[in-house]
Write a protein that holds these residues in place. Sequence first.
Motif, PDB file in Angstrom:
ATOM      1  N   LEU A  22      33.481  37.551  29.045  1.00 26.40           N
ATOM      2  CA  LEU A  22      33.560  36.160  29.478  1.00 26.40           C
ATOM      3  C   LEU A  22      34.753  35.465  28.821  1.00 26.40           C
ATOM      4  O   LEU A  22      35.497  34.737  29.490  1.00 26.40           O
ATOM      5  CB  LEU A  22      32.255  35.423  29.170  1.00 26.40           C
ATOM      6  CG  LEU A  22      32.137  34.007  29.718  1.00 26.40           C
ATOM      7  CD1 LEU A  22      32.255  33.987  31.241  1.00 26.40           C
ATOM      8  CD2 LEU A  22      30.815  33.387  29.279  1.00 26.40           C
ATOM      9  N   SER A  23      34.975  35.708  27.538  1.00 27.49           N
ATOM     10  CA  SER A  23      36.140  35.132  26.847  1.00 27.49           C
ATOM     11  C   SER A  23      37.437  35.636  27.473  1.00 27.49           C
ATOM     12  O   SER A  23      38.374  34.863  27.682  1.00 27.49           O
ATOM     13  CB  SER A  23      36.114  35.493  25.364  1.00 27.49           C
ATOM     14  OG  SER A  23      35.059  34.835  24.721  1.00 27.49           O
ATOM     15  N   TYR A  24      37.478  36.943  27.759  1.00 26.33           N
ATOM     16  CA  TYR A  24      38.651  37.530  28.415  1.00 26.33           C
ATOM     17  C   TYR A  24      38.908  36.819  29.748  1.00 26.33           C
ATOM     18  O   TYR A  24      40.046  36.442  30.040  1.00 26.33           O
ATOM     19  CB  TYR A  24      38.419  39.028  28.643  1.00 26.33           C
ATOM     20  CG  TYR A  24      39.493  39.688  29.471  1.00 26.33           C
ATOM     21  CD1 TYR A  24      40.605  40.262  28.864  1.00 26.33           C
ATOM     22  CD2 TYR A  24      39.400  39.739  30.857  1.00 26.33           C
ATOM     23  CE1 TYR A  24      41.600  40.870  29.618  1.00 26.33           C
ATOM     24  CE2 TYR A  24      40.389  40.344  31.617  1.00 26.33           C
ATOM     25  CZ  TYR A  24      41.480  40.904  30.996  1.00 26.33           C
ATOM     26  OH  TYR A  24      42.463  41.489  31.752  1.00 26.33           O
ATOM     27  N   LEU A  25      37.870  36.634  30.546  1.00 24.12           N
ATOM     28  CA  LEU A  25      38.030  35.978  31.851  1.00 24.12           C
ATOM     29  C   LEU A  25      38.553  34.558  31.689  1.00 24.12           C
ATOM     30  O   LEU A  25      39.483  34.145  32.390  1.00 24.12           O
ATOM     31  CB  LEU A  25      36.715  35.981  32.623  1.00 24.12           C
ATOM     32  CG  LEU A  25      36.200  37.344  33.073  1.00 24.12           C
ATOM     33  CD1 LEU A  25      34.822  37.199  33.721  1.00 24.12           C
ATOM     34  CD2 LEU A  25      37.164  38.037  34.017  1.00 24.12           C
ATOM     35  N   HIS A  26      37.973  33.798  30.765  1.00 27.16           N
ATOM     36  CA  HIS A  26      38.414  32.419  30.557  1.00 27.16           C
ATOM     37  C   HIS A  26      39.847  32.355  30.032  1.00 27.16           C
ATOM     38  O   HIS A  26      40.586  31.422  30.356  1.00 27.16           O
ATOM     39  CB  HIS A  26      37.457  31.674  29.628  1.00 27.16           C
ATOM     40  CG  HIS A  26      36.232  31.191  30.324  1.00 27.16           C
ATOM     41  ND1 HIS A  26      36.207  30.049  31.080  1.00 27.16           N
ATOM     42  CD2 HIS A  26      34.989  31.722  30.413  1.00 27.16           C
ATOM     43  CE1 HIS A  26      35.006  29.875  31.598  1.00 27.16           C
ATOM     44  NE2 HIS A  26      34.252  30.889  31.205  1.00 27.16           N
ATOM     45  N   ASP A  27      40.250  33.350  29.240  1.00 24.04           N
ATOM     46  CA  ASP A  27      41.612  33.389  28.709  1.00 24.04           C
ATOM     47  C   ASP A  27      42.637  33.801  29.764  1.00 24.04           C
ATOM     48  O   ASP A  27      43.751  33.286  29.788  1.00 24.04           O
ATOM     49  CB  ASP A  27      41.720  34.379  27.541  1.00 24.04           C
ATOM     50  CG  ASP A  27      41.028  33.894  26.280  1.00 24.04           C
ATOM     51  OD1 ASP A  27      40.695  32.695  26.195  1.00 24.04           O
ATOM     52  OD2 ASP A  27      40.804  34.736  25.381  1.00 24.04           O
ATOM     53  N   ARG A  28      42.277  34.755  30.631  1.00 20.12           N
ATOM     54  CA  ARG A  28      43.259  35.388  31.512  1.00 20.12           C
ATOM     55  C   ARG A  28      43.228  34.940  32.974  1.00 20.12           C
ATOM     56  O   ARG A  28      44.267  34.949  33.638  1.00 20.12           O
ATOM     57  CB  ARG A  28      43.081  36.900  31.478  1.00 20.12           C
ATOM     58  CG  ARG A  28      43.184  37.525  30.098  1.00 20.12           C
ATOM     59  CD  ARG A  28      44.652  37.711  29.701  1.00 20.12           C
ATOM     60  NE  ARG A  28      44.797  38.211  28.356  1.00 20.12           N
ATOM     61  CZ  ARG A  28      44.850  39.474  28.008  1.00 20.12           C
ATOM     62  NH1 ARG A  28      44.754  40.409  28.920  1.00 20.12           N
ATOM     63  NH2 ARG A  28      45.004  39.816  26.747  1.00 20.12           N
TER      64      ARG A  28
END
Length: 152
Positions: free
Chosen positions: A14-20
């Motif tokens: 989820l963090s990856y998605l929000h970052d990228r």
Amino acid sequence: MTSNPENTTASDFLSYLHDRVPSFVTAIVAELKTSEYDIDVTDLQADHVCYRTESMAQYTELVEALQSSEASGSFTLLVESEIGGRPIATFKLLQPIEIGSGNCRHSIDVIEIPSPKEGSPYDAGLEHIEFVIGDGTHKSPMNDEVHAAALE
């Protein structure tokens, strides 16, 4: 998020998605508009973003993590089915990722995760975004009752 399947958790993903995802979508929208094709997707609804995995082990680990109790407040599995001889999972984000400002706004609430095709290596990461074209009056899976209920 690393491509190492041993480190895959729902919160990492989820963090990856929000970052990228925001910069990924913004770059694609700009490239489509400024390319020789001059395609403006500003007013089109984003259907989903695709995240590729490098291996079947990474695919399995990620899909299992997104179905875990830790992920229950963030992801819901819509469907996992075999397409082209390999599994593909589609998850709904319970809180969409909002992208853009002004006249160019997109909301990403579906993530597609295909397992890799045998003999076709891919790096893990975001691969594509798909947009809905048309006025919604045509017959499509998104218009049937089963899919509509799953998306609620």
